[in-house]
Every structure is written in C-alpha cells, then in structure tokens.
Design an enzyme around this catalytic site. Structure first.
Site, mmCIF file in Angstrom:
data_model
loop_
_atom_site.group_PDB
_atom_site.id
_atom_site.type_symbol
_atom_site.label_atom_id
_atom_site.label_comp_id
_atom_site.label_asym_id
_atom_site.label_seq_id
_atom_site.Cartn_x
_atom_site.Cartn_y
_atom_site.Cartn_z
ATOM 1 C CE LYS A 1 -1.872 7.027 -3.220
ATOM 2 N NZ LYS A 1 -2.263 6.012 -2.241
ATOM 3 C CD GLU B 1 -5.182 3.463 -2.387
ATOM 4 O OE1 GLU B 1 -6.060 4.213 -1.924
ATOM 5 O OE2 GLU B 1 -4.049 3.854 -2.690
ATOM 6 C CG ASP C 1 -9.439 4.307 1.337
ATOM 7 O OD1 ASP C 1 -8.943 5.004 2.238
ATOM 8 O OD2 ASP C 1 -8.758 3.577 0.597
ATOM 9 C CG ASP D 1 -1.664 1.240 1.467
ATOM 10 O OD1 ASP D 1 -1.667 2.094 0.562
ATOM 11 O OD2 ASP D 1 -2.283 1.376 2.545
#
Ligand code: AMP
Length: 639
Positions: free
Chosen positions: A71, A168, A191, A8
């Site tokens: 990211k 994800e 999420d 992850d």
C-alpha cells in the site's frame, strides 16, 4: 443486483465486511480468519499466488518473492521514495512508477493489491453462496489522486466494480455508530494502522457527516515501531554474538534474517500491549547461535515514543484548520491496530485532554455524554482494526439503498490549482473543500497572437508552482488573437471518489479538452504531511516570493507599456523623455536585484520605482489614450 461489500485494503491487513439483516459484520475466510495479511507470495512464474496467512508464513523464507506493505507504493514513483520507504525485504525497480520485479516480471502495486482483493472476493462470495462483484474500498484520507486511482484499478483487476473509494476515518466514524448521535457533534478520528496515520475531524449534524479537516502521514505506522525494535534487537544480537565469538567477523544482516527479526519484533510489540514484559526467543538465528532476550513495555515505549509524538503536530494542525480546540470536540475515536498500544491511548487521551479514559476499559462505548465537562470522551473499540471495514460495509449498504438517511461528505486533503504567469500557483479548489466539488476560472492570453496555453495542474500548499506537486500538464490550442482576447475556461471537478477531472475550454469556439487525472498516474506525490509542514514553515518566504513575483510581473508590464508609449509618441519634449527613461532605468535596476532563483529581490526599491514610473508616465498614458480615441473616432467617421 449483486451485494455491495465494504473492503478495508490495509497496509498490513485487509478485511471484507457486509451488512447482513441490518448488522455490519466482518466476513471470515474458510478457516475462520477475519484479518487477511496484505501479503502475496509468488511461488514461481505462472504459478498461482499465495495470499494472506500462507504467504505471511513464507515471508522470512522467501523474502524476495513475498510482497508486503505494498500500500505504501500504490500510485507512487521511485523518485519520490526516501531511503526509509525502500526498506523492504523485496527488490524494487529504480525509475518511474514503483514496480516489484518477481521471477523476471515487473508488477505494479495495484496488481499485487488485486491479488489480496481477489482473495477477499472469493472468501465473501463463498460465504454468501453467490458471486460478489461490487465493492466500496477505503483509502487513507491523505491518499492523493494517483493513489486513489491505483486503488480503484486494483479493485477492478480483482473483478470488482468499485462503487466508491471512501476515506478511512469517515468509514470508522460510521462504524462507531456516531451517525446515531443525532445532534451536532464533533469527533476526532485518530487512526494509526500498520503503515499510515490519519487524524480527521468530522462534524455531525442530524446524522450527516462532514469531514472538516484532515491531516496525516502516509509513512508512519506500526511498521515503523517494528523497525525500531528490529534495530534495537539487532544491536543487542551483534553485541552478544561478538561476546560469544571473539575474533570472528561481525554478523551481517540479510533479508531472510531481517524478515525473521521483524516478525519476532511485531509479535513482541503486540504482546506488550497486554503484558508488561515478554521473553523473546530466536533459536538458531544463525548456525550455532541462538538469541534470547527479555523485553519490557517500558523499553518499547522509550524506543518508540518519539514516533507516536510525531502525530502531535498533525493533530494540532487539523484542529487549527477546523478552527477548533480540544474542548470543542465531543469524542475522540481510536482506529487501527496500533492504537491498542497503551502508550498510544495515553498519548491521545493526554493530547486531546480527554475527560474519560481508562486504560483497562476495552469495550466499545457508543453515544456521547451530554453532561460532560471539559474535554472529549475517548472512545475505544475492542477491535479498532475492524472499524474501517465495518464502516465501508455500512457505506456499501447505503449505496445499495439499504440505509438511506445518511449522507457522506469528504474533503480534499490538499489544494488543487494551476500554474499562472511568473510560475505562481493559482488555487482553484482550496484544501479541505467538501467533495464532490467543481470550480472554474477564466484565463486570458498574455502575449499577442498566442496560439495555445499550457494547463499545468498542481496540488499542494506552496505559493510557487515548482514547490507543489505536478499532477499533469496538457496544452489547449485556439485561434491566434490579440493579447487578452483569447479566453480559456478551466474547470476542476473532483468526483465522489476524490478523483480529479480537468476540463479546459476555448470560450470562442467551444472546443474543449478533458483530462481525466485517473490516467495521469505520472504524478509527483511526495509526502502530504511534508507538503503541509513545509507550507507552514515557509509561509513567510512564500509570501515574500508571491509579492516579489507579482511586483516583477507588474514592473515588466509597465516597462513594456512605457517602451510602446515612447515609440508611439515621437514628438515628446526631450527633457520629459529623459525623465521617463531614467525612471524606467531605475525599474530595470531594481529588477536586476532579483536573486538567482527569481524568488526575491529588493522589493521596497522595486515597488518605489514602479510607482515613480507610473506617476511620471501618467501624462504619456493620457496622450496615448487621446491618440487611441482620436484614431477610433476617425475610423468610425465621427471626426
Ligand atoms: P491495521 O493496519 O489497522 O491492521 O494495524 C496493523 C498494525 O497494528 C500493525 O503494525 C500491528 O503490529 C499493530 N497491532 C495490531 N494489534 C496490536 C496490539 N495488540 N498492540 C500493538 N499493536 C498492534
């Protein structure tokens, strides 16, 4: 064969996990830490980087050379970044692909992510006692092609063979063991991590996952809550400073101070998930000035509730896309560190009208209740920030052949298509299509003796090409031929990693051009959420534009045919010729009502004028047809 691990690669933290004797486990580093901060510090040119916790420690001290939240910039261009995006403590370049200048060198985000991945690779290799070279890496469901490709490259730079780029939420559902439900079930995955938000709706049928809808915001996460808190605290600090130092110049925030404040804000926020109040102490914030403050959970909630509320329309849109109501869902699962916040849990429980929800229950509850009535159950995990890595490890094990009764199906977050005549978007693969997917269409030329065709690949939900994102363009050449004769087949293929490959083939010669969008990092990817919201907001305008442009194209074609007809039939009755010319003039005048942006005009007038011209030129068209038939029969010697 080397072991495949699941990673992850998070905005704030990254984790590596693997399946050991059938059990998915997060692998800790040499110091027993499971979460590696996604932070890289460059101590000096050509010196080894510091990654994770040590880098995080010097973040406040060396803000310009300590890179976090990278990211957010993966596969993105400077021009796409808003002011908010640029709010980081380190400098960014100002043009082209986002790069980070450090010690006189410019680094691409994937090069920085690769440092984090390389550390995870070292940790897991050490733990296993053998080199690990294969990985499954997760990305937010909303990552576009360029962002996925950049993630894959980061993995490769770190020495991994990237076996799969996995969404994800899909990974999270695997981790929650939802594949074990065994019967038809529908699950929403909420999420909220450090930098991104995703809401995905998955359908399970006999252990098979399918993502049926997905929505998100690549710029919303825990970092934004921290920023709110920083702004709030800075306001109080300035006020307090002015009170204690009358007449002195105002305090100025600088990167080092901001980094320190941010760290304190995040810690306070985390503490307020379990406590209702926290004492903040920032000794010697500036020389001779220390700051203390008591912060309550209530204040934090007031400061941030609108950020959490921004997820509401995205959740509702995903439900609408899936054609579901909250009562059709069996479970809602919470993923990402930020979902530990009680406000988030209350918000989700409320939004999805969850029937079972207890703020105090922190245990992971598997399985679903067949006797439930009303809304879905809220499924919370003690470690919502580990779910994605564990799911990636399960997927890795499936790929390695260790678990084989499970299939993963993902969907495309945005429609993919081509620009066609009149600047419209022609969708080849609609949004929310299950991947891998292939789709194609045949195109003909619009002009006589045309020698080439521009293939302009678009991603987005808007009717007009220019309102969508341009993924790339290339030209296919063919032998010149009469209009409509040369034909080009265009095929889009999205592979299991969500990467788009475009193929254009000249049907006559079979000559083809393949463009792998992996290399097309020059992608205009704005915010996906904004794109979808804009498409909803502009639905009526967009429809009007499409109607107008299509009518304009028809008008232009009819006018061209009329002019050709008038030129070919020189012996027409004068009165009839005048009538045709008048009708053509009316079409031209209706066309002249077009607005400056060529997106609208007097549509009823244009339509009425086209149909009058059609009507009046029918005898002319019949004559042209007769003449053409006669010529053909003569040519073949029949008459
Ligand atoms: P993730 O990307 O899943 O690692 O989530 C990281 C985000 O979760 C960061 O913004 C953290 O500040 C936040 N976070 C982690 N633990 C907690 C907690 N107990 N309460 C509130 N936020 C948290």
């Amino acid at each position: 064969m080397s072991k495949i691990v699941g990673i992850d690669l998070g905005t704030t933290h990254s984790l590596v996990a693997m399946v050991d004797s059938g059990i998915p486990l997060v692998v800790a580093d040499g110091e027993g830490r499971r979460l590696t901060p996604s932070v890289v510090h460059f101590p000096g040119l050509d010196q080894p980087t510091w990654v994770g916790v040590p880098a995080n420690h010097v973040r406040a001290l060396h803000p310009a050379t300590t890179i976090y939240s990278i990211k957010r910039f993966m596969g993105r261009r400077c021009e796409e970044l808003g002011e908010k995006d640029r709010q980081v403590d380190y400098p960014l370049n100002s043009q082209g692909l986002v790069k980070v200048p450090v010690h006189g060198r410019e680094y691409l985000p994937e090069e920085i992510s690769a440092e984090v991945l390389a550390k995870l690779r070292r940790d897991v290799s050490e733990s296993l006692g053998e080199p690990v070279t294969r990985a499954v890496i997760t990305v937010p469901a909303y990552f576009n092609d360029a962002q996925r490709s950049a993630t894959k490259r980061a993995g490769e730079l770190a020495g991994f063979q990237v076996e799969r780029i996995l969404n994800e939420p899909t990974a999270a559902a695997l981790a929650y063991g939802l594949d074990k439900l065994g019967e038809t079930a529908r699950v929403a995955v909420y999420d909220l991590g450090g930098g991104t938000f995703d809401l995905s709706i998955l359908e399970l049928k006999q252990g098979v996952f399918q993502v049926i809808a997905t929505h998100g915001d690549t710029r919303l996460g825990g970092d934004d809550l921290d920023q709110r808190l920083v702004d709030y605290l800075w306001g109080i600090i300035c006020h307090e400073w002015a009170r204690q130092n009358p007449g002195k110049p105002q305090l100025e925030i600088h990167p080092g101070l901001r980094a320190r404040l941010r760290e304190a804000a995040e810690q306070a926020k985390i503490k307020l998930s379990s406590d209702t109040g926290v004492d903040l102490a920032l000794p010697f914030l500036v020389p001779g000035f220390s700051f203390q403050h008591h912060l309550t959970r209530d204040v934090l909630e007031q400061l941030t509730h609108d950020l959490i509320a921004r997820t509401r329309p995205l959740c509702l849109q995903a439900l609408a896309d899936a054609r579901l109501q909250t009562s059709d869902l069996d479970q809602v699962i919470l993923v990402g560190g930020q979902t530990r916040m009680p406000l988030v849990r209350r918000f989700v429980a409320d939004l999805f009208q969850c029937v079972e929800f207890s703020e105090t229950r922190g245990n992971l509850r598997l399985g679903h209740d067949p006797h439930k009535s009303g809304g879905p159950a809220l499924n919370v995990s003690q470690n919502p920030d580990e779910a994605v890595a564990l799911g990636a490890a399960i997927q890795a094990e499936i790929l390695a052949g260790g678990l084989n009764n499970l299939l993963l199906l993902d969907v495309t977050p945005l429609s993919l298509g081509l620009e066609t005549f009149g600047g419209l978007m022609n969708v080849l693969i609609p949004r929310n299509s299950t991947i891998p997917v292939k789709a194609g269409e045949l195109f003909t030329t619009a002009v006589d003796q045309q020698k080439s065709m521009l293939v302009h690949v678009l991603q987005g939900e808007r009717e007009r090409a220019r309102d969508n994102w341009s993924l790339g363009r290339f030209t296919i050449e063919f032998a010149p031929a009469a209009r409509g004769l040369a034909r080009v087949g265009v095929q889009f293929e999205i592979d299991a990693n969500g990467i788009l490959h475009v193929l254009a083939r000249d049907i006559q010669t079979g000559r083809q051009t393949t463009v792998d969008m992996r290399s097309a990092v020059d992608v205009d990817d704005g915010a996906v959420q904004q794109m979808v919201e804009e498409s909803v907001e502009n639905a009526f305008t967009d429809l009007a534009i499409r109607r107008w442009v299509e009518s304009r194209l028809k008008a232009e074609a009819t006018l061209a045919a009329t002019r050709e007809g008038l030129a070919a039939c020189t012996d027409l009755d004068g009165e009839y010729r005048r009538q045709v010319q008048a009708a053509a003039k009316e079409v031209e005048e209706a066309l002249a009502t077009e607005t400056e942006d060529r997106g609208n005009g007097d549509l009823p007038r244009l339509k009425a004028s086209i149909s009058s011209l059609d009507e009046i030129t029918r005898p002319l068209a019949d004559r042209l047809m007769d003449q053409a038939m006669e010529a053909m029969l003569k040519q073949r010697g029949i008459i």
